[in-house]
Design an enzyme around this catalytic site. Structure first.
Site, PDB file in Angstrom:
ATOM      1  N   SER A 257       1.035  -1.224  -0.041  1.00 17.07           N
ATOM      2  CA  SER A 257      -0.228  -0.028  -0.005  1.00 17.07           C
ATOM      3  C   SER A 257       0.854   1.210   0.244  1.00 17.07           C
ATOM      4  CB  SER A 257      -1.235  -0.060   1.076  1.00 17.07           C
ATOM      5  OG  SER A 257      -1.957  -0.816   1.012  1.00 17.07           O
TER       6      SER A 257
ATOM      7  N   LYS B  66       0.313   3.371  -2.929  1.00 21.01           N
ATOM      8  CA  LYS B  66      -0.907   4.372  -2.990  1.00 21.01           C
ATOM      9  C   LYS B  66      -0.349   5.859  -3.060  1.00 21.01           C
ATOM     10  CE  LYS B  66      -3.815   0.719  -1.377  1.00 21.01           C
ATOM     11  NZ  LYS B  66      -4.311  -0.002  -0.116  1.00 21.01           N
TER      12      LYS B  66
ATOM     13  N   TYR C 151      -3.892  -2.711  -9.742  1.00 22.28           N
ATOM     14  CA  TYR C 151      -3.902  -2.570  -8.404  1.00 22.28           C
ATOM     15  C   TYR C 151      -3.015  -3.646  -8.073  1.00 22.28           C
ATOM     16  CZ  TYR C 151      -4.950  -2.583  -3.542  1.00 22.28           C
ATOM     17  OH  TYR C 151      -4.993  -2.508  -2.280  1.00 22.28           O
TER      18      TYR C 151
ATOM     19  N   TYR D 209      -4.284   3.723   8.330  1.00 26.33           N
ATOM     20  CA  TYR D 209      -6.007   3.037   8.596  1.00 26.33           C
ATOM     21  C   TYR D 209      -6.413   3.354   9.801  1.00 26.33           C
ATOM     22  CZ  TYR D 209      -3.265   0.569   4.859  1.00 26.33           C
ATOM     23  OH  TYR D 209      -2.779   0.421   3.598  1.00 26.33           O
TER      24      TYR D 209
ATOM     25  N   VAL E 197       1.237  -3.652   3.984  1.00 29.74           N
ATOM     26  CA  VAL E 197       1.234  -5.024   4.632  1.00 29.74           C
ATOM     27  C   VAL E 197       2.651  -6.008   4.277  1.00 29.74           C
ATOM     28  CG1 VAL E 197      -1.250  -5.298   4.943  1.00 29.74           C
ATOM     29  CG2 VAL E 197      -0.203  -6.032   2.755  1.00 29.74           C
TER      30      VAL E 197
HETATM   31  N1  GLN Z   1      -2.196  -5.484  -1.686  1.00 33.27           N
HETATM   32  C1  GLN Z   1      -2.903  -5.410  -0.277  1.00 33.27           C
HETATM   33  C2  GLN Z   1      -4.256  -5.649  -0.344  1.00 33.27           C
HETATM   34  O1  GLN Z   1      -4.836  -5.071  -1.180  1.00 33.27           O
HETATM   35  C3  GLN Z   1      -2.445  -4.057   0.123  1.00 33.27           C
HETATM   36  C4  GLN Z   1      -2.995  -3.791   1.378  1.00 33.27           C
HETATM   37  C5  GLN Z   1      -1.766  -3.042   2.508  1.00 33.27           C
HETATM   38  O2  GLN Z   1      -0.596  -2.799   1.989  1.00 33.27           O
HETATM   39  N2  GLN Z   1      -2.349  -2.360   3.344  1.00 33.27           N
HETATM   40  O3  GLN Z   1      -4.552  -6.141   0.581  1.00 33.27           O
END
Ligand code: GLN
Length: 310
Positions: free
Chosen positions: A67, A70, A194, A246, A264
């Site tokens: 993420s 993003k 994505y 988050y 993650v």
């Molecule tokens: N690719 C992960 C997902 O879509 C990204 C989530 C993250 O890094 N928090 O679940």
């Protein structure tokens, strides 16, 4: 570029601060390819607005940025579309998990912010206007290669495949948003981009370098490139601070006090405005899906330097 002694001393001290904790937390196991990563790894890299660098631990090991990507897709979209993006996307903290679906129903398919999965799917959809999925993936990679002056940055095909095979929630989110007519492109195409953007592999050194424009009002101080307007950079930092972790964004602001974005894969990009860009990585996550030791390292870093924005 040579490592400054003070900066080298700082990263060494932070590394020592967290050394006894490395390996704590749980690696993300809902993406099988990430479940295989050794949790006993930690890296930190800093690059200052003067171009000084320092790194410690596994700062040269590539990991899945997940993420953290993003932040870069948001930059690309804001530069292309400007404020019109906010007609399709909110910019408030969600108070929910990164992959939560509950708010989408109540808020009629308009995701709370660009850093939860639902919001990132909308950002990616906007990036895709007039382009094939392959071109968009190349554009995102191109952006990161240009920021780092490193053409070797690539996505990890195994991670991308692994996510595509198990991405039931992301598929649900995308279908749900599309049902509210807030995705213009086919769900499979948006997910294809994505999953690949999340599967980009970078080292802490590369990630810190890539984010440097955010510490310097949108202008990369090393190569002189204007990556984003000062206003856009300021706004991205604001969204990173309020939404980058988050439902633990408040806790991260309380403990670290810097705009930051986690993934993650265990990476975090943190920005000390007008000072430096910092990347940390350690694969073990806390309950909110943010790197446990990475957050701890950033907490130690701001305690040692006073770099908190507050
Ligand atoms: N690719 C992960 C997902 O879509 C990204 C989530 C993250 O890094 N928090 O679940």
């Amino acid at each position: 570029m040579s490592d400054s002694n003070d900066l080298a001393g700082l990263v060494a001290a932070v590394h020592a601060d967290v050394a006894g904790r490395i390996g704590e937390g749980r690696v993300a196991d809902y993406i099988p390819a990430l479940a295989k990563v050794d949790p006993k790894q930690f890296g930190i890299a800093i690059i200052t607005c003067e171009g000084e660098t320092a790194a410690a631990g596994d700062a040269g090991t590539a990991f899945s940025i997940q993420s953290v990507s993003k932040v870069f897709t948001l930059t690309m979209v804001l530069e292309r579309l400007g404020e019109k993006l906010w007609e399709r996307l909110g910019r408030e903290p969600s108070g929910s998990a990164f992959n939560s679906i509950v708010q989408l129903e109540q808020e009629r398919g308009v995701p709370r912010n660009p850093f939860i999965n639902a919001g990132a799917l909308v950002t990616t959809d906007v990036l895709m206007a007039g382009r094939s999925p392959r071109i968009v993936i190349d554009e995102i990679l191109g952006f990161l290669r240009e920021r780092t002056d490193d053409g070797s940055i690539a996505f990890d095909a195994e991670v991308a495949r692994s996510e595509a095979e198990t991405g039931f929630r992301n598929r649900s989110l995308a279908n749900f948003i599309r049902a509210f007519r807030n995705l213009a492109h086919p769900v499979d195409d948006v997910l294809d981009v994505y999953f690949h953007q999340c599967a980009i592999a970078m080292t802490c050194r590369q990630l810190a370098r890539a984010g440097l424009y955010l510490a310097n009002a949108g202008l990369d101080p090393v190569d002189g490139d204007r990556v984003a307007s000062g206003e856009t950079a300021r706004r991205i930092n604001a969204v990173m601070l309020t939404c980058g972790h988050y439902d633990a964004s408040g806790d991260f602001a309380y403990r670290v006090g810097l705009p930051g974005k986690s993934g993650v894969g265990g990476g975090i990009l943190a920005i000390a405005p007008r000072r430096a860009s910092i990347a940390v990585w350690s694969p073990g996550l806390n309950a909110a899906g943010n790197s446990l030791v990475g957050s701890l390292a950033l907490e130690r870093l701001t305690a040692r330097t006073g770099w908190s924005v507050f």
